[in-house]
Design an enzyme around this catalytic site. Structure first.
Site, short mmCIF file in Angstrom:
data_model
loop_
_atom_site.label_atom_id
_atom_site.label_comp_id
_atom_site.label_asym_id
_atom_site.label_seq_id
_atom_site.Cartn_x
_atom_site.Cartn_y
_atom_site.Cartn_z
N HIS A 8 43.44 -40.86 -6.65
CA HIS A 8 43.15 -41.49 -5.35
C HIS A 8 42.69 -40.47 -4.32
O HIS A 8 43.04 -40.55 -3.15
CB HIS A 8 44.36 -42.28 -4.86
N ASP A 49 40.40 -45.92 -12.22
CA ASP A 49 41.44 -46.67 -11.52
C ASP A 49 40.99 -48.12 -11.34
O ASP A 49 41.77 -49.05 -11.57
CB ASP A 49 41.76 -46.02 -10.18
N GLU A 87 48.67 -44.93 -19.11
CA GLU A 87 48.04 -43.61 -19.01
C GLU A 87 47.73 -43.08 -20.41
O GLU A 87 46.64 -42.58 -20.67
CB GLU A 87 48.95 -42.62 -18.27
N ASP A 128 42.63 -43.36 -16.73
CA ASP A 128 43.68 -43.76 -15.80
C ASP A 128 44.40 -44.96 -16.37
O ASP A 128 43.86 -45.69 -17.20
CB ASP A 128 43.09 -44.09 -14.42
N GLY A 129 45.63 -45.14 -15.92
CA GLY A 129 46.43 -46.29 -16.31
C GLY A 129 47.05 -46.91 -15.07
O GLY A 129 47.23 -46.25 -14.05
N ASP A 170 44.80 -38.17 -14.15
CA ASP A 170 45.65 -37.95 -13.00
C ASP A 170 47.13 -38.07 -13.38
O ASP A 170 48.00 -38.06 -12.52
CB ASP A 170 45.30 -38.89 -11.84
#
Length: 162
Positions: free
Chosen positions: A128, A138, A51, A8-9, A73
């Site tokens: 999320h 995250d 990301e 994740d970023g 994501d």
């Protein structure tokens, strides 16, 4: 050797300070789970750059060719490979179908090189949504962005927000 990777970023403002997080999971033949967590913060960057950096950091951490199941994501990252955008960009000299320059070519090229020795499957996961490892990534990304320490994203070009 099969490795399951989640990335994740995050970016606080776009551009703004940012970070990435990655969790790499490997189950040894004896059944023991090995987990490696990676993160880094950046002074001024974009969400898409972070990301990409999460994926790059995870793949560059692998010391030998692996079968990689990579969960992100970021549809930007996943679709670039699953919808073969990368091949089109390369064929057009790093231009989009609309003949505009592809954003973040430095990181796309680095990602292609990092991916090369591995058999990578890209899977999209809804962000999320309570997925344990996506949520952990995250957390790693946002803590790196918010608390640092942060380094300079030398490839970031001002005015190139995504």
């Amino acid at each position: 050797m099969k490795v399951i990777v989640y990335t994740d970023g995050a970016s606080r403002g776009n551009p703004g300070h940012g970070g990435y997080g990655a969790v790499l999971r490997y189950i040894s033949p004896s059944g023991k789970e090995h987990v490696l967590e990676l993160s880094c913060g950046y002074e001024r960057t974009t969400n898409n750059r972070m990301e990409l950096m999460g994926v790059i950091a995870a793949l560059e951490a692998l010391k030998r060719p692996c079968e990689v199941e990579l969960h992100s994501d970021s549809q930007y990252v996943v679709n670039a490979f699953n919808k073969n955008w990368i091949a089109g960009w390369q064929a057009r000299g790093w231009k989009t179908a609309a003949k505009k320059p592809v954003k973040n070519p430095d990181l796309w090229k680095r990602l292609i090189a990092a991916k090369e020795p591995h058999d990578v499957t890209f899977l999209w996961v809804k962000g999320h949504a309570g997925h344990k490892y996506n949520e952990r990534c995250d957390e790693l990304a946002t803590v790196a962005a918010d608390k640092g320490p942060r380094i300079v994203d030398t490839g970031f070009v001002e005015g190139d927000a995504d």
